[in-house]
Design a protein around this motif. Structure first.
Motif, PDB file in Angstrom:
ATOM      1  N   VAL A  57       0.957  -1.052   0.113  1.00 37.78           N
ATOM      2  CA  VAL A  57       0.184  -0.442   0.056  1.00 37.78           C
ATOM      3  C   VAL A  57       1.116   1.355   0.541  1.00 37.78           C
ATOM      4  O   VAL A  57       1.153   2.370  -0.679  1.00 37.78           O
ATOM      5  N   PHE A  58       1.657   1.553   1.135  1.00 33.95           N
ATOM      6  CA  PHE A  58       2.750   2.151   0.895  1.00 33.95           C
ATOM      7  C   PHE A  58       3.605   2.688  -0.386  1.00 33.95           C
ATOM      8  O   PHE A  58       3.315   3.847  -0.755  1.00 33.95           O
ATOM      9  N   SER A  59       3.854   1.429  -0.913  1.00 31.97           N
ATOM     10  CA  SER A  59       4.562   2.155  -2.347  1.00 31.97           C
ATOM     11  C   SER A  59       3.633   2.018  -3.357  1.00 31.97           C
ATOM     12  O   SER A  59       3.988   3.142  -4.708  1.00 31.97           O
ATOM     13  N   CYS A  62       2.740   6.046  -2.887  1.00 26.92           N
ATOM     14  CA  CYS A  62       3.993   6.982  -3.363  1.00 26.92           C
ATOM     15  C   CYS A  62       4.992   6.932  -5.331  1.00 26.92           C
ATOM     16  O   CYS A  62       4.353   8.146  -5.221  1.00 26.92           O
ATOM     17  N   LYS A  63       3.715   5.705  -5.861  1.00 29.60           N
ATOM     18  CA  LYS A  63       4.415   5.837  -7.320  1.00 29.60           C
ATOM     19  C   LYS A  63       3.125   6.965  -7.789  1.00 29.60           C
ATOM     20  O   LYS A  63       2.729   7.175  -8.248  1.00 29.60           O
ATOM     21  N   ALA A  64       1.694   6.415  -6.970  1.00 34.17           N
ATOM     22  CA  ALA A  64       0.216   7.657  -7.439  1.00 34.17           C
ATOM     23  C   ALA A  64       1.008   9.275  -6.939  1.00 34.17           C
ATOM     24  O   ALA A  64       0.490   9.962  -7.882  1.00 34.17           O
ATOM     25  N   LYS A  71       2.696  15.587 -13.039  1.00 28.24           N
ATOM     26  CA  LYS A  71       1.309  16.177 -14.088  1.00 28.24           C
ATOM     27  C   LYS A  71       1.754  17.423 -13.973  1.00 28.24           C
ATOM     28  O   LYS A  71       1.010  18.227 -14.652  1.00 28.24           O
ATOM     29  N   TYR A  72       1.642  17.880 -12.781  1.00 27.20           N
ATOM     30  CA  TYR A  72       1.675  19.051 -12.660  1.00 27.20           C
ATOM     31  C   TYR A  72       3.101  20.383 -12.689  1.00 27.20           C
ATOM     32  O   TYR A  72       3.610  19.901 -11.904  1.00 27.20           O
ATOM     33  N   GLU A  87       0.149   8.455 -17.341  1.00 29.48           N
ATOM     34  CA  GLU A  87      -0.822   7.328 -16.641  1.00 29.48           C
ATOM     35  C   GLU A  87      -0.464   6.364 -15.910  1.00 29.48           C
ATOM     36  O   GLU A  87       0.858   5.908 -15.240  1.00 29.48           O
ATOM     37  N   CYS A  88      -1.693   6.846 -14.950  1.00 28.10           N
ATOM     38  CA  CYS A  88      -1.437   5.489 -13.819  1.00 28.10           C
ATOM     39  C   CYS A  88      -2.183   3.829 -14.255  1.00 28.10           C
ATOM     40  O   CYS A  88      -2.720   3.167 -13.187  1.00 28.10           O
TER      41      CYS A  88
END
Length: 94
Positions: A57-59, A62-64, A71-72, A87-88
């Motif tokens: 979940v943590f990984s 972090c990736k998200a 993107k910003y 893209e995700c």
């Protein structure tokens, strides 16, 4: 310290079998509760196999975050989206 309950104990507590049928044939309610106990145990095992670990979940978080952050671009008045190909889709895969 709290004592842990096994799946079998939890299933028995939720769906008790009272042995009220004859010695040759269990009653309909007993058979129904036995089936519910087995289903409860199998469902809990199935769910446990599909759960993410805390590290996974943590990984993923972090990736998200990193993908969204890339993107910003910070602009004077706020955030403005960059034109990127990131893209995700990997989030949907396990």
């Amino acid at each position: 310290m709290k004592k842990e309950t096994t799946l079998e104990q939890a299933a028995e507590r939720l769906y008790p079998v009272n042995n009220t049928g004859s010695m040759f044939m269990a009653s309909r309610d007993e058979l129904n509760n036995i089936l519910k106990q087995e289903s409860f145990i199998e469902g809990a095992k199935w769910q446990a196999e599909r759960m993410y670990s805390e590290e996974e979940v943590f990984s993923l978080m972090c990736k998200a975050f990193e993908a969204g952050y890339k993107k910003y671009d910070v602009v004077e008045a706020g955030l403005e989206g960059l034109e990127t190909e990131i893209e995700c889709n990997w989030i949907l895969k396990k």
